[in-house]
Design a protein around this motif. Structure first.
Motif, PDB file in Angstrom:
ATOM      1  N   GLY A  34       0.806  -1.219   0.000  1.00  0.00           N
ATOM      2  CA  GLY A  34       0.000   0.000   0.000  1.00  0.00           C
ATOM      3  C   GLY A  34       0.837   1.266   0.000  1.00  0.00           C
ATOM      4  O   GLY A  34       0.495   2.247  -0.671  1.00  0.00           O
ATOM      5  N   SER A  67      -7.210  -4.611  -3.600  1.00  0.00           N
ATOM      6  CA  SER A  67      -7.014  -3.502  -2.657  1.00  0.00           C
ATOM      7  C   SER A  67      -6.135  -2.432  -3.301  1.00  0.00           C
ATOM      8  O   SER A  67      -6.478  -1.244  -3.296  1.00  0.00           O
ATOM      9  CB  SER A  67      -6.331  -3.996  -1.379  1.00  0.00           C
ATOM     10  OG  SER A  67      -7.034  -5.068  -0.820  1.00  0.00           O
ATOM     11  N   SER A  70      -7.591  -0.375  -6.045  1.00  0.00           N
ATOM     12  CA  SER A  70      -8.605   0.616  -5.672  1.00  0.00           C
ATOM     13  C   SER A  70      -7.997   2.000  -5.412  1.00  0.00           C
ATOM     14  O   SER A  70      -8.710   2.977  -5.247  1.00  0.00           O
ATOM     15  CB  SER A  70      -9.341   0.143  -4.401  1.00  0.00           C
ATOM     16  OG  SER A  70      -8.517   0.301  -3.254  1.00  0.00           O
ATOM     17  N   THR A 164      -3.512   5.979   2.173  1.00  0.00           N
ATOM     18  CA  THR A 164      -3.425   4.516   2.029  1.00  0.00           C
ATOM     19  C   THR A 164      -2.065   4.001   2.507  1.00  0.00           C
ATOM     20  O   THR A 164      -1.987   3.030   3.254  1.00  0.00           O
ATOM     21  CB  THR A 164      -3.657   4.122   0.554  1.00  0.00           C
ATOM     22  OG1 THR A 164      -4.964   4.531   0.183  1.00  0.00           O
ATOM     23  CG2 THR A 164      -3.507   2.629   0.361  1.00  0.00           C
ATOM     24  N   THR A 168      -1.596   1.655   5.870  1.00  0.00           N
ATOM     25  CA  THR A 168      -1.083   0.286   5.773  1.00  0.00           C
ATOM     26  C   THR A 168       0.270   0.142   6.480  1.00  0.00           C
ATOM     27  O   THR A 168       0.491  -0.829   7.187  1.00  0.00           O
ATOM     28  CB  THR A 168      -0.981  -0.174   4.306  1.00  0.00           C
ATOM     29  OG1 THR A 168      -0.269   0.801   3.543  1.00  0.00           O
ATOM     30  CG2 THR A 168      -2.353  -0.357   3.690  1.00  0.00           C
ATOM     31  N   GLN A 201     -12.079  -0.318   4.259  1.00  0.00           N
ATOM     32  CA  GLN A 201     -12.768  -1.518   3.774  1.00  0.00           C
ATOM     33  C   GLN A 201     -12.034  -2.174   2.622  1.00  0.00           C
ATOM     34  O   GLN A 201     -11.917  -3.395   2.560  1.00  0.00           O
ATOM     35  CB  GLN A 201     -14.155  -1.139   3.274  1.00  0.00           C
ATOM     36  CG  GLN A 201     -15.251  -1.310   4.279  1.00  0.00           C
ATOM     37  CD  GLN A 201     -16.591  -0.995   3.649  1.00  0.00           C
ATOM     38  OE1 GLN A 201     -16.934  -1.494   2.578  1.00  0.00           O
ATOM     39  NE2 GLN A 201     -17.345  -0.135   4.292  1.00  0.00           N
ATOM     40  N   GLU A 202     -11.547  -1.338   1.670  1.00  0.00           N
ATOM     41  CA  GLU A 202     -10.862  -1.878   0.486  1.00  0.00           C
ATOM     42  C   GLU A 202      -9.661  -2.725   0.894  1.00  0.00           C
ATOM     43  O   GLU A 202      -9.295  -3.680   0.218  1.00  0.00           O
ATOM     44  CB  GLU A 202     -10.373  -0.742  -0.427  1.00  0.00           C
ATOM     45  CG  GLU A 202     -11.473   0.045  -1.108  1.00  0.00           C
ATOM     46  CD  GLU A 202     -12.102  -0.696  -2.271  1.00  0.00           C
ATOM     47  OE1 GLU A 202     -11.750  -1.870  -2.518  1.00  0.00           O
ATOM     48  OE2 GLU A 202     -12.973  -0.089  -2.938  1.00  0.00           O
ATOM     49  N   PHE A 203      -9.028  -2.352   2.016  1.00  0.00           N
ATOM     50  CA  PHE A 203      -7.812  -3.054   2.434  1.00  0.00           C
ATOM     51  C   PHE A 203      -8.048  -4.131   3.482  1.00  0.00           C
ATOM     52  O   PHE A 203      -7.361  -5.144   3.501  1.00  0.00           O
ATOM     53  CB  PHE A 203      -6.775  -2.043   2.937  1.00  0.00           C
ATOM     54  CG  PHE A 203      -5.997  -1.464   1.797  1.00  0.00           C
ATOM     55  CD1 PHE A 203      -4.773  -1.993   1.432  1.00  0.00           C
ATOM     56  CD2 PHE A 203      -6.532  -0.425   1.048  1.00  0.00           C
ATOM     57  CE1 PHE A 203      -4.082  -1.492   0.347  1.00  0.00           C
ATOM     58  CE2 PHE A 203      -5.850   0.087  -0.043  1.00  0.00           C
ATOM     59  CZ  PHE A 203      -4.621  -0.441  -0.396  1.00  0.00           C
ATOM     60  N   ASN A 206     -11.758  -7.093   2.782  1.00  0.00           N
ATOM     61  CA  ASN A 206     -11.808  -7.403   1.356  1.00  0.00           C
ATOM     62  C   ASN A 206     -11.057  -8.695   1.081  1.00  0.00           C
ATOM     63  O   ASN A 206     -10.455  -8.863   0.029  1.00  0.00           O
ATOM     64  CB  ASN A 206     -11.159  -6.218   0.605  1.00  0.00           C
ATOM     65  CG  ASN A 206     -11.569  -6.173  -0.845  1.00  0.00           C
ATOM     66  OD1 ASN A 206     -12.447  -6.911  -1.275  1.00  0.00           O
ATOM     67  ND2 ASN A 206     -10.908  -5.313  -1.612  1.00  0.00           N
ATOM     68  N   LYS A 207     -11.048  -9.613   2.060  1.00  0.00           N
ATOM     69  CA  LYS A 207     -10.274 -10.860   1.919  1.00  0.00           C
ATOM     70  C   LYS A 207     -10.955 -11.829   0.969  1.00  0.00           C
ATOM     71  O   LYS A 207     -12.182 -11.849   0.874  1.00  0.00           O
ATOM     72  CB  LYS A 207     -10.181 -11.548   3.289  1.00  0.00           C
ATOM     73  CG  LYS A 207      -8.952 -11.189   4.065  1.00  0.00           C
ATOM     74  CD  LYS A 207      -8.809 -12.102   5.276  1.00  0.00           C
ATOM     75  CE  LYS A 207      -7.802 -11.516   6.228  1.00  0.00           C
ATOM     76  NZ  LYS A 207      -7.763 -12.231   7.502  1.00  0.00           N
TER      77      LYS A 207
END
Ligand code: MN
Length: 330
Positions: A34, A67, A70, A164, A168, A201-203, A206-207
Motif C-alpha cells: 500500500g 485492494s 482501488s 493509504t 497500511t 474496507q478496500e484493504f 476485502n479478503k
C-alpha cells in the motif's frame, strides 16, 4: 549505524527539481504494498498537478490485487517490463537496485536525473536528490510533505493515495511508527475529503476465501519456539495450488500469528516457486527483525522485515527455526 554517505535534499529543492524537469517515471519496490503504490500514485498526481508527463510503473508478476487496484490512478500503472525510458526517474519506498527489480533498475540506469524518496534505513544513495527519513511512518508522508512544498492543490485523490500508505505501513495506526507526524498528516489528508471508512474496507474487509483458508492452514501448523514467544508457520506451493490461492492471499497470515498474546516475533515462510522461499518477520516487543532478516540477505523495518531464500522449503524452515530459537528476551 555509520553516518550516511549521501546529502539529504530539502523538500524545496526537490520541488524545484520537479518544476524544472519534464518526463518522469515513478517506481517503487518489488512485491508492491500500500505504501509503495500509494507513493507511486501520489507522486503521479503531484506531477500531473504541476503539468508534467508522468509514467507510474511497478514491478508486477500478477495483476495488482483488488485492494491496491482501488487506489486512485492505479489503472494508469505500467508494468516495469513495458515502460519506456524518461529523462527523470523517481524511486519511492526503496533505494537500492535490488529492491526495484531488474526491469526497473535497468530503466533507472538510463536516465539523466534521479530522485529517491524513502523511509528505509540506508547507508548510501546514488541519486541526484535523496530524501530519506527512516523515522517517517510511511513514504507517503514524504510525498505529502513534498506536495505541500510544491504548493500543488491537495486534492482528494492525492490525499487518498497518501493516506493509504500511511494506514497500511502503520498497521492502521497501531505500530510504534504511528507518531504525531503520522496523525497530523492523516488529519490533513482526512480534511481533504477522503472516505476513511471506504479506504479501510478496500484493504481490511476485502479478503478472499482462499486467503482465509490459507490463514487457517498456517494457524493449524504453528510451531512455537524460543520458550513460546516466537512462532513459525509456512505455506507450500502445493497448498497454494490446492487452495487456489494467490501470493497476495498469504499476506495476512503473519499478522494473524503475531496477534497471539504471548508471541513477540512471528515468521511465515511461503514457497512461491520451486527452490524459492519468501520469508516475513514481524515483531511487537522491539526485537529488531530487520537485523534478523539481514542474516538471510533481506531487510526492512525494525518491526516488519522480509527475505528471500533460494533453497527448499525444508531447508528454509531449518534456518528459520534456528534463528527464532536463538532470540534473546527483549
Ligand atoms: Mn513503506
Amino acid at each position: 549505524m555509520a553516518e550516511p554517505s549521501f546529502r539529504q535534499a530539502s523538500y524545496e529543492e526537490i520541488a524545484q527539481a520537479l518544476r524544472s524537469h519534464d518526463g518522469f517515471t515513478v517506481c517503487g519496490h518489488v512485491n508492491p504494498d500500500g505504501d509503495c503504490i500509494g507513493s507511486v500514485l501520489g507522486c503521479a498526481h503531484l506531477l500531473r498537478a504541476l503539468g508534467k508527463e508522468v509514467q507510474p510503473i511497478a514491478a508486477l508478476k500478477d495483476p495488482l490485487d483488488p485492494s491496491l487496484a482501488s487506489i486512485p490512478g492505479a489503472d494508469a500503472i505500467v508494468r516495469a517490463e513495458d515502460a519506456r525510458p524518461t529523462p527523470v526517474f523517481i524511486t519511492v519506498d526503496a533505494t537500492a537496485d535490488e529492491r526495484l527489480g531488474e526491469a526497473a533498475a535497468a530503466l533507472r540506469a538510463q536516465v539523466s536525473f534521479q530522485i529517491v524518496l524513502d523511509h528505509h534505513e540506508v547507508r548510501s544513495c546514488a541519486a541526484d536528490l535523496c530524501r530519506i527519513e527512516p523515522e517517517a511512518a510511511s513514504t507517503t508522508c514524504l510525498v505529502w510533505d513534498l506536495a505541500r512544498a510544491a504548493e500543488v492543490p491537495l486534492t482528494e485523490d492525492l490525499a487518498a493515495c497518501c493516506y493509504t500508505g500511511l494506514m497500511t505501513d502503520t498497521g492502521r495506526f497501531q505500530y510504534q511508527n504511528a507518531d504525531a507526524r503520522a496523525f497530523r498528516s492523516a488529519a490533513e489528508m482526512v480534511a481533504c475529503g477522503i472516505d476513511v471508512s471506504l479506504i479501510s474496507q478496500e484493504f481490511f474487509q476485502n479478503k478472499t476465501v482462499a486467503a482465509l483458508r490459507a490463514e487457517a492452514l498456517a494457524v493449524e501448523r504453528m510451531e512455537f519456539l524460543n520458550g513460546g514467544d516466537a512462532v513459525l508457520s509456512w505455506i507450500s506451493r502445493e497448498d497454494l495450488q490446492r487452495l487456489d490461492a494467490r501470493r497476495d492471499d498469504c499476506e495476512g497470515i503473519i499478522n494473524a500469528l503475531r496477534s497471539i498474546g504471548r508471541v513477540h516475533v512471528a515468521c511465515v515462510l511461503k514457497e512461491y516457486d520451486e527452490g524459492l522461499v519468501r520469508g516475513s518477520f514481524r515483531s511487537k516487543d522491539g526485537t529488531d527483525v530487520a537485523a534478523l532478516a539481514a542474516r538471510f540477505g533481506g531487510g526492512g523495518h525494525k518491526a516488519a522485515a522480509g527475505f528471500t531464500l533460494e533453497c527448499s522449503l525444508d531447508e528454509a524452515l531449518c534456518q528459520a527455526r534456528e534463528a527464532l530459537s536463538s532470540l534473546k528476551d527483549a
